[in-house]
Design a protein around this motif. Structure first.
Motif, PDB file in Angstrom:
ATOM      1  N   TRP A 235      10.144  -0.776 -12.715  1.00 17.69           N
ATOM      2  CA  TRP A 235      10.975  -0.654 -11.515  1.00 17.69           C
ATOM      3  C   TRP A 235      11.756   0.651 -11.520  1.00 17.69           C
ATOM      4  N   LEU A 236      12.276   1.044 -12.677  1.00 17.24           N
ATOM      5  CA  LEU A 236      13.055   2.278 -12.772  1.00 17.24           C
ATOM      6  C   LEU A 236      12.197   3.522 -12.544  1.00 17.24           C
ATOM      7  N   ARG A 237      10.911   3.437 -12.829  1.00 19.66           N
ATOM      8  CA  ARG A 237      10.023   4.556 -12.507  1.00 19.66           C
ATOM      9  C   ARG A 237       9.996   4.791 -11.005  1.00 19.66           C
ATOM     10  N   GLY A 238       9.973   3.698 -10.254  1.00 13.90           N
ATOM     11  CA  GLY A 238      10.025   3.826  -8.799  1.00 13.90           C
ATOM     12  C   GLY A 238      11.344   4.408  -8.339  1.00 13.90           C
ATOM     13  N   VAL A 239      12.445   3.964  -8.949  1.00 12.40           N
ATOM     14  CA  VAL A 239      13.765   4.495  -8.601  1.00 12.40           C
ATOM     15  C   VAL A 239      13.821   5.996  -8.891  1.00 12.40           C
TER      16      VAL A 239
ATOM     17  N   THR B 298       2.816   6.265  -5.908  1.00 13.47           N
ATOM     18  CA  THR B 298       2.150   5.473  -6.946  1.00 13.47           C
ATOM     19  C   THR B 298       3.144   4.593  -7.684  1.00 13.47           C
ATOM     20  N   TYR B 299       4.265   5.161  -8.069  1.00  7.98           N
ATOM     21  CA  TYR B 299       5.232   4.436  -8.893  1.00  7.98           C
ATOM     22  C   TYR B 299       6.027   3.430  -8.059  1.00  7.98           C
ATOM     23  N   LEU B 300       6.127   3.686  -6.764  1.00  7.14           N
ATOM     24  CA  LEU B 300       6.768   2.718  -5.875  1.00  7.14           C
ATOM     25  C   LEU B 300       5.880   1.491  -5.693  1.00  7.14           C
ATOM     26  N   ILE B 301       4.613   1.731  -5.415  1.00  2.00           N
ATOM     27  CA  ILE B 301       3.681   0.623  -5.219  1.00  2.00           C
ATOM     28  C   ILE B 301       3.517  -0.169  -6.506  1.00  2.00           C
ATOM     29  N   GLU B 302       3.407   0.524  -7.624  1.00  2.57           N
ATOM     30  CA  GLU B 302       3.248  -0.189  -8.897  1.00  2.57           C
ATOM     31  C   GLU B 302       4.494  -1.019  -9.222  1.00  2.57           C
TER      32      GLU B 302
ATOM     33  N   ILE C  98      12.688  -5.103  -4.533  1.00  3.41           N
ATOM     34  CA  ILE C  98      11.684  -4.499  -3.661  1.00  3.41           C
ATOM     35  C   ILE C  98      12.343  -3.896  -2.427  1.00  3.41           C
ATOM     36  N   ILE C  99      13.304  -4.617  -1.856  1.00  8.34           N
ATOM     37  CA  ILE C  99      14.029  -4.089  -0.705  1.00  8.34           C
ATOM     38  C   ILE C  99      14.766  -2.796  -1.084  1.00  8.34           C
ATOM     39  N   ALA C 100      15.321  -2.764  -2.300  1.00 13.09           N
ATOM     40  CA  ALA C 100      16.005  -1.555  -2.764  1.00 13.09           C
ATOM     41  C   ALA C 100      15.033  -0.377  -2.836  1.00 13.09           C
ATOM     42  N   LEU C 101      13.801  -0.624  -3.311  1.00 12.61           N
ATOM     43  CA  LEU C 101      12.803   0.445  -3.396  1.00 12.61           C
ATOM     44  C   LEU C 101      12.409   0.965  -2.009  1.00 12.61           C
ATOM     45  N   THR C 102      12.125   0.055  -1.090  1.00 13.38           N
ATOM     46  CA  THR C 102      11.689   0.498   0.236  1.00 13.38           C
ATOM     47  C   THR C 102      12.826   1.174   1.004  1.00 13.38           C
ATOM     48  N   THR C 103      14.046   0.666   0.853  1.00 12.55           N
ATOM     49  CA  THR C 103      15.191   1.280   1.524  1.00 12.55           C
ATOM     50  C   THR C 103      15.443   2.681   0.981  1.00 12.55           C
TER      51      THR C 103
END
Length: 219
Positions: free
Chosen positions: A189-193, A170-174, A105-110
């Protein structure tokens, strides 16, 4: 969470049993997006004071001026995410994915903080105006709420459903929400990345071009 959670519970929608966890994912990216929107303020202050021109006279390369700012924004986002996530966990949101999920999660927000900072940096370098930089906030804020911010995407209908499908947030929150409520899922998770990489490719290219334009004008 306190206002909408009881309603979600009465409706009995699957996946909304822990509404605190549902909202926690939204809070994380709302904070990150808003914080990144303000990234251009310090650049404008440096431009107004003449400090930015002095930086360009040093041996520091032009890209380093952007990278330094982006790293600072990313570190700030990681710190803020850690605090918010810990508070969420200790107040009942839980974290089904465990320590690995915390890091993910930290990786996504950063990553999102770095990618979205490119918008504010572009505006700051193009205009040198604090008022103009505030426009980044008015773009980022609606993006969060045009996503499945308060429930699963399948509850959205009409134009909201269409917009959310094209909305990178959307993909980050999901991705974060799944880690909080369900557990680890590499594909989600990779969708968010991927969303971060696509947005970053655009915003950071624009910021680099804006910096090149300011450097050539100053010279």
């Amino acid at each position: 969470s306190a206002g909408i959670g009881p309603l979600a519970g009465r409706v009995g929608v699957a996946g909304l049993g822990n509404y605190h966890g549902v909202v926690l994912a939204t809070i994380l990216f709302l904070a990150t997006t808003n914080g990144s929107s303000a990234a251009g303020f310090s650049v404008v202050r440096d431009i107004d004071s003449g400090y930015f021109d002095k930086l360009m006279l040093t041996r520091a390369t032009a890209p380093a001026l952007i990278v330094g700012r982006l790293c600072a924004d990313g570190i700030r986002a990681a710190a803020a995410t850690s605090v918010i996530l810990l508070v969420g966990v200790f107040t009942g949101a839980g974290l089904a994915a465990g320590p690995a999920g915390f890091v993910a999660i930290i990786a996504l927000t950063t990553g999102w903080a770095i990618a979205w900072s490119g918008v504010a940096l572009t505006i700051a370098l193009r205009t040198g105006s604090l008022d103009a930089v505030q426009l980044a906030f008015f773009v980022g804020f609606p993006m969060v709420f045009l996503s499945p911010a308060f429930g699963p995407r399948n509850l959205l209908g009409g134009w909201m459903s269409t917009l959310s499908s094209w909305n990178p947030v959307t993909y980050l929150i999901e991705g974060a929400r799944h880690l909080i409520l369900v557990g680890w899922d590499t594909e989600i998770w990779l969708r968010g990345v991927l969303a971060i990489l696509l947005v970053g490719a655009v915003t950071l290219t624009l910021a680099s071009r804006a910096l090149a334009g300011r450097v050539s004008t100053s010279r």
